[in-house]
Design a protein around this motif. Structure first.
Motif: not given
Length: 389
Positions: A324-331
């Motif tokens: 379900g991931g789409s555009s959100q990401f993390f460092f």
């Protein structure tokens, strides 16, 4: 903006009280949570597999975690030339001797590299395509010539000279290793042919309100995740995008667009673009899709790109939907010097698709409310393959 229930448990996982612990204590907490199957932060769909009896005693994987992003990217290249890998490993290992000011071992290992290049030069160049061999030979000769100044720096006990020379030589080693990669090493499953794919690597420059970052996106380890990300960068999706969460020594997250949606809505279909969980495990020929390593009983396996370096980029997803991931990401902002590779809460549960390679110190200055002014692909765009349908 308010966050939906779909991401609530994901937030709970990332909201562990790191700011209440020093780094040493947190490493212990990570280990206990991992081996215990989760103390309350594990998604309900991911039941911990039973541990074999032989692992009931304290277990530490051999070797230290690789905590340098550039080193992770070099090690993750799909090549099989053991000589260039030995040169790389010995150069990487000099950092340990530098920390303890062990000048003798630095000189010894540098001389070892010189002898290896002398003996195995043809074997190294033999894995480089013919049209690139002249340039590769030039870099190899430059590496060998650069060893003498490093030995001189070690003899003079000059840490800065050794460190800078080592970095320069490793950059040249990485270039030779990249020359050895000729074809993309596997086929992405046909069911993901409707998604952009990154068949190689791309470099992205992030301009933030506090400075500029440079990151390498690795399609060799995560072609679907990386392809989706580069496609969104090209669309300008991340321009003027705020950071929505900032946990000291843990994560800095962004990618939540304005409005009710929490991901990218494809203008062609009007639908939410969902990206599968994608993890390439060391020793596997292609990534695993749609399942965590824990769900598969492979919690002892190490991803090719682990959460072990400050500035690693992970792809966010709702806990109840691994696809379900789409555009959100993390460092990733935690450098687990005391935690062996694989012993943390994120490896095997979230995809790693890149790493900051320049000015990563800026990540410590950015917080919730700061923003990405613009994101631009400055190299490798030719590796982005758009779906044909």
């Amino acid at each position: 903006m308010a966050r939906s229930k779909a991401f609530a448990e994901y937030d709970a996982l990332l909201a562990l009280p790191m700011h209440l612990f020093n780094r040493w204590l947190f490493c212990l907490v990570l280990g206990m949570v991992f081996w215990g199957g989760g103390l309350a932060a594990v998604p309900p769909s991911a039941e911990a597999a039973p541990m074999p009896d032989s692992t009931l005693v304290a277990y530490l994987p051999p070797g230290n975690a690789v905590t340098d992003g550039r080193a992770l990217l070099r090690y993750s290249l799909p090549i099989d030339n053991q000589d260039i890998r030995t040169i790389q490993k010995d150069l990487e290992g000099l950092s340990e001797w530098l920390r303890s000011k062990r000048w003798g071992p630095i000189i010894r290992d540098t001389q070892k590299i010189d002898k290896l290049i002398g003996r195995r030069r043809d074997n190294i160049l033999g894995d480089v395509p013919a049209e690139r061999q002249v340039l590769a030979a030039q870099y190899l000769d430059e590496i060998r010539a650069g060893l003498a100044p490093m030995i001189e720096g070690a003899q003079a006990k000059n840490r800065e000279t050794v460190w800078l020379q080592r970095g320069d030589l490793l950059e040249k080693v990485g270039i030779i290793e990249e020359m050895m990669v000729t074809d993309f090493p596997f086929e992405v499953p046909a069911e993901y042919s409707n998604l952009p794919q990154l068949k190689g690597r791309a470099t992205v420059e992030f301009e933030t309100n506090k400075g500029t970052l440079l990151a390498v996106i690795d399609g060799y380890s995560a072609p679907v995740t990386g392809g989706n990300f580069i496609d969104l960068v090209q669309r300008g999706f991340y321009d003027d995008m705020p950071f929505i969460r900032a946990e000291d020594f843990y994560v800095l997250q962004t990618g939540d667009p304005a409005g009710p949606e929490e991901g990218f809505i494809d203008p062609k279909t009007g639908e939410y673009r969902a990206v599968p969980l994608e993890i390439l495990v060391k020793g596997d020929e292609e990534p695993i899709y749609g399942a965590t390593l824990e769900e598969l009983g492979r919690y002892l396996d190490d991803p090719v790109l682990p959460f072990s370096a400050f500035g690693v980029m992970g792809f966010a997803r709702p806990p109840n939907d691994v696809n379900g991931g789409s555009s959100q990401f993390f460092f990733f902002l935690f450098e687990p010097e005391l935690t062996p590779a694989g012993l943390n809460l994120l490896d095997g549960r979230f995809a790693v698709f890149g790493c900051v390679v320049e000015n990563k110190e800026l990540l410590e200055e950015l917080g919730q409310g700061d923003r990405i002014v613009s994101a631009t692909v400055i190299d490798g765009l030719e590796n982005l393959v758009q779906p044909t349908t």
